[in-house]
Enzyme design. Structure first.
Site, PDB file in Angstrom:
ATOM      1  N   SER A  70       4.846   5.817  -6.401  1.00 33.06           N
ATOM      2  CA  SER A  70       4.898   5.022  -5.187  1.00 33.06           C
ATOM      3  C   SER A  70       3.544   4.369  -4.979  1.00 33.06           C
ATOM      4  O   SER A  70       2.522   4.819  -5.500  1.00 33.06           O
ATOM      5  CB  SER A  70       5.277   5.928  -4.013  1.00 33.06           C
ATOM      6  OG  SER A  70       4.336   5.821  -2.973  1.00 33.06           O
ATOM      7  N   LYS A  71       3.579   3.309  -4.190  1.00 34.63           N
ATOM      8  CA  LYS A  71       2.346   2.566  -3.947  1.00 34.63           C
ATOM      9  C   LYS A  71       1.326   3.420  -3.204  1.00 34.63           C
ATOM     10  O   LYS A  71       0.161   3.075  -3.136  1.00 34.63           O
ATOM     11  CB  LYS A  71       2.660   1.312  -3.128  1.00 34.63           C
ATOM     12  CG  LYS A  71       3.472   0.315  -3.942  1.00 34.63           C
ATOM     13  CD  LYS A  71       3.893  -0.876  -3.130  1.00 34.63           C
ATOM     14  CE  LYS A  71       4.782  -1.771  -3.991  1.00 34.63           C
ATOM     15  NZ  LYS A  71       5.346  -2.883  -3.259  1.00 34.63           N
ATOM     16  N   ARG A  72       1.778   4.531  -2.628  1.00 36.65           N
ATOM     17  CA  ARG A  72       0.845   5.373  -1.876  1.00 36.65           C
ATOM     18  C   ARG A  72       0.119   6.378  -2.774  1.00 36.65           C
ATOM     19  O   ARG A  72      -0.782   7.066  -2.327  1.00 36.65           O
ATOM     20  CB  ARG A  72       1.595   6.117  -0.766  1.00 36.65           C
ATOM     21  CG  ARG A  72       2.002   5.204   0.385  1.00 36.65           C
ATOM     22  CD  ARG A  72       2.801   5.965   1.423  1.00 36.65           C
ATOM     23  NE  ARG A  72       4.008   6.542   0.853  1.00 36.65           N
ATOM     24  CZ  ARG A  72       5.129   5.869   0.649  1.00 36.65           C
ATOM     25  NH1 ARG A  72       5.194   4.597   0.988  1.00 36.65           N
ATOM     26  NH2 ARG A  72       6.196   6.443   0.131  1.00 36.65           N
TER      27      ARG A  72
END
Ligand code: GLU
Length: 499
Positions: free
Chosen positions: A257-259
């Site tokens: 995920s982008k996180r």
């Protein structure tokens, strides 16, 4: 290769948000397959989700692909025989195909409102149905009546008529045969209320119109493939070969995920000065291997070695530390001349040179790059670690001051003895430097190890870095001697404070 067997593949991103390593890896496998086989690589922008797609996201994607060196043969900007390559510009093509399915009774208009559809699902869930379906309430609605309502402007969708009882087998290059049943599908929407086709429908129409031979895409689309197969069959189209490439996970083995730490847009890696060849190399290893231990590949090596057969069905893990180590490998072997040009903006941003640099600055930067390229993983940290090579006012690591400069009483005298010996050398090369250094410390009865640490602090300000003699060589005799003496004086004058 005959026209019908020619490899034509596409990368078909939906431009939402920025482009991250997971998407880029799928694009890379597709691109490598095209280049390895001498086929055609098509770029198609799937921008039919008007709420989520943005022109900035498309620009970000094109810039990222250009930077990585994934050139496309057909697509936005370059055009091609099967354009337009933006789905939002292909609406008449989908309309015509939809019309055909409607005329043949393979699709039908549905006037159920979103609230009605939700209520239908709710009611099924209440009855314990795990995967609620559309109940087919407009399946047998009179065609003439439906047309009349559509012509009167009533909001509607178009649904595909899914016939039950069919086995739908996806013959997948990576995953083998994967079986689905049409009984598990409902009459799914192919054209939304806003008149735009859904992904599955536009994809089938376009992959056929663009003569795509192999559909290579992320594994998350495997479950869409049975619906697409139904659509291919309904239209009488030939099926392409399918190849679903494994998901990329984070180090906790959850979907990337982008996180996640280290997961950033592809362009932010560029902005840090990691070499594009390194990013390409690392992305290729996310789900592909050459079958050997080898992990270092240039772009040309990858094109030569890549095959879909060696793509693994198991998920791969994105690990930013591994990306850093591949980045370091690529910097280490890159030609200094080439790196110098790429490094200038990084040096300039830190105020270490003018932009464009003077010729003296170029010379100094060339030496800095040549020395430090073995110890950095991107040009940003290379430039940051070069301050002592380009300026005389560099910071001193306070811990190093305590540990390496203030601890032993003999240190200032040892530094001065080394300065005197280096000043007297007739040649300035690694051997002469080392010999002068050791003669000064051993001959003077100083502890050589301590003197080496102290000299490193005095000349570079840091406890870490390349070999000391290489550092001295690169900084240059005059400046080395000056720094050693100045540091000795400052120690004596009590001007240095540690941590
Ligand atoms: N637009 C889809 C996506 O970005 C493309 C999937 C496909 O390649 O068919 O996931």
């Amino acid at each position: 290769m005959s026209a019908s067997s020619a490899v034509r593949v596409r990368f078909a991103p939906s431009p939402t948000g920025y482009w991250h390593p997971g998407n880029a890896r799928t694009a890379l496998f597709t691109w490598l397959f095209a280049r390895h086989t001498g086929g055609t690589f098509v770029l198609r922008i799937e921008d039919t989700d008007r709420a989520r797609n943005t022109p900035e996201a498309t620009e970000n994607l094109l810039d990222s692909m250009r930077w990585l060196g994934m050139d496309w043969d057909e697509g936005p900007v370059v055009g091609g025989e099967y354009g337009p390559y933006l789905q939002s510009e292909r609406l008449p093509i989908y309309r015509e195909a939809t019309e055909r399915l409607l005329e043949e009774g393979k699709a039908y208009y549905c006037f159920a409102t979103p609230e009605e559809v939700e209520a239908m699902r709710e009611e099924q869930r209440a009855r314990g149905v795990a995967a609620p379906k559309y109940d087919g309430r407009y399946r047998d609605y009179p065609v003439a009546e439906a047309r009349r309502r559509v012509e009167a402007g009533e909001r509607h969708v178009v649904r595909f008529r899914t016939e039950p009882g069919q086995d739908l087998i996806v013959h997948d290059i990576v995953r083998g045969d994967v079986a689905f049943r049409s009984d598990d599908l409902d009459d799914f929407v192919i054209v939304k209320g806003d008149g735009f086709p859904v992904y599955n429908w536009a994809c089938v129409v376009d992959d056929t119109a663009m003569r795509i031979s192999h559909v290579i895409r992320a594994e998350e689309h495997l479950s869409n493939t049975p619906r697409q197969i139904l659509l291919y069959q309904a239209m009488g189209y030939d099926l392409p070969r399918f190849c679903h490439v494994p998901v990329v996970l984070n180090t906790q083995r959850k979907k990337l995920s982008k996180r996640d730490p280290g997961v950033r847009s592809i362009l932010s890696y560029r902005d840090d000065g990691i070499l594009p060849s390194a990013v390409m190399n690392y992305l290729a290893l996310l789900g592909w291997s050459s079958g050997t231990e080898r992990e270092f590949f240039t772009r040309d090596d990858l094109v030569e070695a890549f095959t879909l057969e060696r793509v693994s069905p198991s998920p791969s893990v994105f690990d930013v530390r591994k990306l850093e180590s591949v980045g370091a490998e690529h910097l280490r072997v890159a030609a200094t001349d080439e790196l110098l040009e790429m490094s200038i903006p990084f040096f300039a941003a830190l105020g270490l040179c003018a932009d464009p640099p003077t010729s003296d600055q170029r010379t100094a930067m060339w030496s800095a790059v040549d020395l430090l390229k073995t110890r950095a993983w991107n040009l940003q940290n290379l430039a940051e670690s070069s301050v002592y090579l380009l300026r005389d006012d560099f910071p001193l690591d306070p811990q190093g001051v305590s540990k390496r400069l203030l601890k032993h009483e003999e240190t200032p005298t040892a530094l001065e003895a080394v300065a005197t010996a280096l000043e007297a050398t007739t040649e300035w090369n690694l051997e002469a430097i080392e010999e002068a250094f050791r003669t000064a410390t051993e001959g003077g009865g100083f502890h050589t190890g301590n003197a080496i640490h102290a000299a490193r602090m005095a000349v570079t300000g840091s406890q870490k870095g390349p070999g000391l003699f290489e550092c001295l060589y690169t900084v240059g005799r005059e400046r080395v001697v000056e720094r050693l003496r100045r540091t000795a004086q400052r120690i004596r004058a009590g001007e240095l404070t540690g941590e």
